[in-house]
Design a protein around this motif. Structure first.
Motif, PDB file in Angstrom:
ATOM      1  N   VAL A 105       0.671  -1.320   0.103  1.00 35.18           N
ATOM      2  CA  VAL A 105      -0.030   0.026  -0.150  1.00 35.18           C
ATOM      3  C   VAL A 105       0.765   1.472  -0.055  1.00 35.18           C
ATOM      4  CG1 VAL A 105      -1.710   1.223   1.472  1.00 35.18           C
ATOM      5  CG2 VAL A 105      -1.781  -1.357   1.277  1.00 35.18           C
ATOM      6  N   ALA A 106       0.645   2.253  -0.904  1.00 35.64           N
ATOM      7  CA  ALA A 106       1.391   3.404  -1.266  1.00 35.64           C
ATOM      8  C   ALA A 106       1.598   4.182   0.247  1.00 35.64           C
ATOM      9  CB  ALA A 106       0.825   4.332  -2.135  1.00 35.64           C
ATOM     10  N   SER A 107       0.395   4.281   1.067  1.00 36.23           N
ATOM     11  CA  SER A 107       0.627   5.267   2.410  1.00 36.23           C
ATOM     12  C   SER A 107       1.556   4.519   3.237  1.00 36.23           C
ATOM     13  CB  SER A 107      -0.740   5.353   2.751  1.00 36.23           C
ATOM     14  OG  SER A 107      -1.383   4.193   3.187  1.00 36.23           O
ATOM     15  N   PHE A 108       1.536   3.123   3.346  1.00 35.47           N
ATOM     16  CA  PHE A 108       2.487   2.537   4.082  1.00 35.47           C
ATOM     17  C   PHE A 108       3.969   2.399   3.846  1.00 35.47           C
ATOM     18  CE2 PHE A 108       4.783  -1.562   5.363  1.00 35.47           C
ATOM     19  CZ  PHE A 108       4.854  -1.263   6.712  1.00 35.47           C
ATOM     20  N   PRO A 127      -5.236  -0.177   6.617  1.00 33.59           N
ATOM     21  CA  PRO A 127      -6.172  -0.347   5.586  1.00 33.59           C
ATOM     22  C   PRO A 127      -7.697  -1.378   6.127  1.00 33.59           C
ATOM     23  CG  PRO A 127      -4.172  -0.633   4.435  1.00 33.59           C
ATOM     24  CD  PRO A 127      -4.036  -0.389   6.099  1.00 33.59           C
ATOM     25  N   THR A 128      -7.134  -2.322   7.049  1.00 32.53           N
ATOM     26  CA  THR A 128      -8.062  -3.357   7.440  1.00 32.53           C
ATOM     27  C   THR A 128      -8.993  -2.596   8.432  1.00 32.53           C
ATOM     28  OG1 THR A 128      -6.427  -4.247   8.848  1.00 32.53           O
ATOM     29  CG2 THR A 128      -6.981  -5.465   7.226  1.00 32.53           C
ATOM     30  N   LEU A 129      -8.078  -1.500   9.493  1.00 28.82           N
ATOM     31  CA  LEU A 129      -9.073  -0.873  10.285  1.00 28.82           C
ATOM     32  C   LEU A 129     -10.197  -0.052   9.497  1.00 28.82           C
ATOM     33  CD1 LEU A 129      -9.638  -0.049  13.008  1.00 28.82           C
ATOM     34  CD2 LEU A 129      -7.747   1.491  13.241  1.00 28.82           C
ATOM     35  N   MET A 130      -9.391   0.675   8.572  1.00 29.58           N
ATOM     36  CA  MET A 130     -10.383   1.551   7.681  1.00 29.58           C
ATOM     37  C   MET A 130     -11.621   0.824   6.887  1.00 29.58           C
ATOM     38  SD  MET A 130      -9.270   4.453   5.081  1.00 29.58           S
ATOM     39  CE  MET A 130     -10.256   5.190   3.611  1.00 29.58           C
ATOM     40  N   GLN A 150      -6.770   4.172  -2.973  1.00 34.02           N
ATOM     41  CA  GLN A 150      -6.149   2.824  -2.778  1.00 34.02           C
ATOM     42  C   GLN A 150      -6.888   2.078  -1.536  1.00 34.02           C
ATOM     43  OE1 GLN A 150      -1.934   2.533  -2.057  1.00 34.02           O
ATOM     44  NE2 GLN A 150      -1.935   0.555  -3.324  1.00 34.02           N
ATOM     45  N   HIS A 151      -7.080   2.972  -0.457  1.00 32.10           N
ATOM     46  CA  HIS A 151      -7.356   2.358   0.664  1.00 32.10           C
ATOM     47  C   HIS A 151      -9.053   1.790   0.543  1.00 32.10           C
ATOM     48  CE1 HIS A 151      -4.740   4.913   3.315  1.00 32.10           C
ATOM     49  NE2 HIS A 151      -4.119   3.953   3.124  1.00 32.10           N
ATOM     50  N   LEU A 152      -9.802   2.661  -0.396  1.00 29.62           N
ATOM     51  CA  LEU A 152     -11.009   2.085  -0.738  1.00 29.62           C
ATOM     52  C   LEU A 152     -11.328   0.812  -1.602  1.00 29.62           C
ATOM     53  CD1 LEU A 152     -13.991   3.150  -0.446  1.00 29.62           C
ATOM     54  CD2 LEU A 152     -12.225   4.460   0.475  1.00 29.62           C
ATOM     55  N   GLU A 153      -9.963   0.469  -2.305  1.00 31.83           N
ATOM     56  CA  GLU A 153     -10.012  -0.712  -3.229  1.00 31.83           C
ATOM     57  C   GLU A 153      -9.494  -1.633  -2.253  1.00 31.83           C
ATOM     58  OE1 GLU A 153      -7.085   0.053  -6.504  1.00 31.83           O
ATOM     59  OE2 GLU A 153      -6.941  -2.136  -6.597  1.00 31.83           O
ATOM     60  N   MET A 154      -8.836  -1.577  -1.275  1.00 29.49           N
ATOM     61  CA  MET A 154      -8.519  -2.703  -0.230  1.00 29.49           C
ATOM     62  C   MET A 154      -9.739  -2.983   0.509  1.00 29.49           C
ATOM     63  SD  MET A 154      -5.064  -2.846  -0.257  1.00 29.49           S
ATOM     64  CE  MET A 154      -4.712  -3.560   1.222  1.00 29.49           C
ATOM     65  N   THR A 155     -10.580  -1.979   0.750  1.00 32.75           N
ATOM     66  CA  THR A 155     -11.763  -2.322   1.498  1.00 32.75           C
ATOM     67  C   THR A 155     -12.837  -3.087   0.534  1.00 32.75           C
ATOM     68  OG1 THR A 155     -11.659  -0.060   2.450  1.00 32.75           O
ATOM     69  CG2 THR A 155     -13.887  -1.184   2.257  1.00 32.75           C
ATOM     70  N   ARG A 156     -12.614  -2.717  -0.475  1.00 31.11           N
ATOM     71  CA  ARG A 156     -13.593  -3.488  -1.577  1.00 31.11           C
ATOM     72  C   ARG A 156     -12.935  -5.125  -1.613  1.00 31.11           C
ATOM     73  NH1 ARG A 156     -14.080   1.272  -4.470  1.00 31.11           N
ATOM     74  NH2 ARG A 156     -12.165   0.597  -5.811  1.00 31.11           N
TER      75      ARG A 156
END
Ligand code: ADP
Ligand code: TRP
Length: 331
Positions: A105-108, A127-130, A150-156
Motif C-alpha cells: 500500500v502506497a501510504s504504508f 487499511p483493515t481498520l479503515m 487505494q484504501h477504498l480498493e482494499m476495502t472492496r
C-alpha cells in the motif's frame, strides 16, 4: 437511500484539502442519504499522540465538522473509539488480510520512508481498520479525497473476500465518492500538489485561520519569476496558485489573472493579494462558528454521546451477524 460512511483522523484543525476533498461532500450527502461521519481516533494512535493532544484534536475535528455544516440530527456524528465493535471487526478482517498486500500500500511505503523509527503494526494494518469502519455500517459510498482511492480498493477486496469465504453476499462493495466527476486534490502552498498537514504544516490554510495568518501564508506561497513566453505552460507551483484561486475567487478574477499570465504581464504579488482577500472572505464564517462552538463542551459531548448511541445500533447488528456467519454460534 444509500449508506454513507467517512471519517477524518484527529490531527488538529481542518484544512482546505480536508474540506474540499471530504467534508463538503459530507455536508451535501447528509440531506440525501443515511450518513455516518466519525472521528478516526483509533487510527491516529499510529503517531503516538499524548492523551491531552488526542483529546484536544478530537474536539477540534468535531468543532470543525459542526462549523462546516454537519447536522447531528441528520447524520450520525461519532468518535471511532466509542464503537469498540470496530476493533472486533478489524480483528476478523486481519485474519484474511495478507502481509504482502498490506506492505504494497502506497501510504504504508510512504511511512516507511518518512518515519523509519516508527513502522508499527497499526500502520501496516491501517487499511483493515479503515475497511472495518466502512463495512461495519455496510456502506455503499465513502466521500474522501483522491489520496484515499487505494484504501477504498482494499476495502472492496476485504469485503468481497469475506463474502466469498463465507459464500454470502453480506457486505456491499463501497465506492469512493465525490460530487464533482472526479475525486478532488487541493494543492499546497509549498509548491507540492497536495495540501497536507501530515506532510507539511506550512502548506495548509485552516478553516479556523484568522485573516492575518491567511495573508501571511498566501503571500509566502511558492511561485517563480514569471512566464517568459506567451501562453506558456504553467509550472506546478503556479498551477497551484490558479487552483486555489479557482476555489475561492470569482470566475472573472480567475480569467483576468489567466490572461495576465498568458500575456506575460502577471504580477504574482497582486494575484496572491487577491487570493488572500477572497480566501479570508471564504474562511470567515467558518472561523466565526468555530469560535462559538469550541468552548461549548457540554454541547460537544452531547453530540458525541448521541452519535455513539445511534452508531452502535448498526455496528452491534453487523457484529452479531458476522459472528454468526463466521461460526461463533451457540453449541
Ligand atoms: P493530511 O494529508 O493533511 O494529513 P488527512 O490524510 O487526515 O489529511 O485527510 C483527511 C481527509 O481529507 C481524507 O478524506 C483526504 O482524502 C482528504 N484530503 C486531505 N488532503 C487533501 C487534499 N489536499 N485534497 C483533497 N482532499 C484531501
Ligand atoms: N484514512 C482516512 C484518512 O487518512 C481516514 C479514515 C479512517 C477514513 N477510516 C475511514 C475515511 C473510513 C473514510 C472511511 O483521511
Amino acid at each position: 437511500m444509500k449508506t454513507v460512511v467517512s471519517g477524518i483522523r484527529p490531527t488538529g484543525n481542518i484544512h482546505l484539502g480536508n474540506y474540499f476533498g471530504a467534508i463538503v461532500n459530507f455536508v451535501k450527502m447528509q440531506h440525501e442519504h443515511q450518513c455516518y461521519f466519525f472521528i478516526a481516533d483509533y487510527h491516529s494512535l499510529t503517531t503516538h499522540p499524548t492523551p491531552a493532544d488526542l483529546n484536544d484534536n478530537v474536539r477540534k475535528v468535531l468543532v470543525n465538522y459542526l462549523a462546516a455544516g454537519l447536522d447531528p440530527e441528520k447524520s450520525i456524528l461519532y468518535r471511532q473509539s466509542d464503537l469498540p465493535e470496530t476493533a472486533e471487526l478489524y480483528l476478523f478482517l486481519n485474519m484474511n488480510a495478507y502481509i504482502g498486500e498490506l506492505q504494497r500500500v502506497a501510504s504504508f511505503k510512504d511511512k516507511i520512508r518518512t518515519q523509519p523509527n516508527n513502522v508499527n503494526a497499526g500502520l501496516l494494518t491501517y487499511p483493515t481498520l479503515m475497511a472495518a469502519d466502512i463495512i461495519i455500517h455496510k456502506a455503499h459510498m465513502v466521500p474522501v479525497g483522491k489520496d484515499q482511492e487505494q484504501h477504498l480498493e482494499m476495502t472492496r477486496n476485504f469485503a468481497t473476500r469475506f463474502n466469498n469465504m463465507y459464500q454470502t453476499p453480506y457486505f456491499p462493495e463501497p465506492i469512493a465518492f465525490s460530487f464533482g466527476e472526479q475525486l478532488v486534490k487541493v494543492p499546497g502552498l509549498d509548491g507540492s500538489t497536495k495540501m497536507s498537514k501530515s506532510e507539511n504544516e506550512n502548506s495548509c490554510i485552516y478553516l479556523s485561520d484568522e485573516a492575518s495568518a491567511i495573508r501571511k501564508k498566501i503571500m509566502r506561497a511558492v511561485s517563480d519569476s514569471g512566464p517568459t513566453e506567451p501562453n506558456q505552460e504553467k509550472p506546478i507551483p503556479i498551477q497551484n496558485l490558479f487552483s486555489l484561486m479557482k476555489i475561492v475567487s470569482k470566475e472573472e478574477t480567475l480569467q483576468f489573472f489567466n490572461e495576465q499570465y498568458n500575456e506575460c504581464k502577471i504580477r504574482y504579488g497582486d494575484m496572491k493579494k487577491q487570493i488572500a482577500e477572497d480566501m479570508i472572505v471564504f474562511c470567515a464564517p467558518f472561523r466565526e462558528r468555530i469560535l462559538e462552538l469550541e468552548s461549548d463542551t457540554a454541547y460537544l459531548q452531547k453530540v458525541l454521546d448521541m452519535g455513539a448511541e445511534k452508531a452502535r445500533i448498526s455496528a452491534a447488528q453487523t457484529l452479531k451477524e458476522v459472528r454468526e456467519i463466521i461460526g461463533f454460534r451457540k453449541l
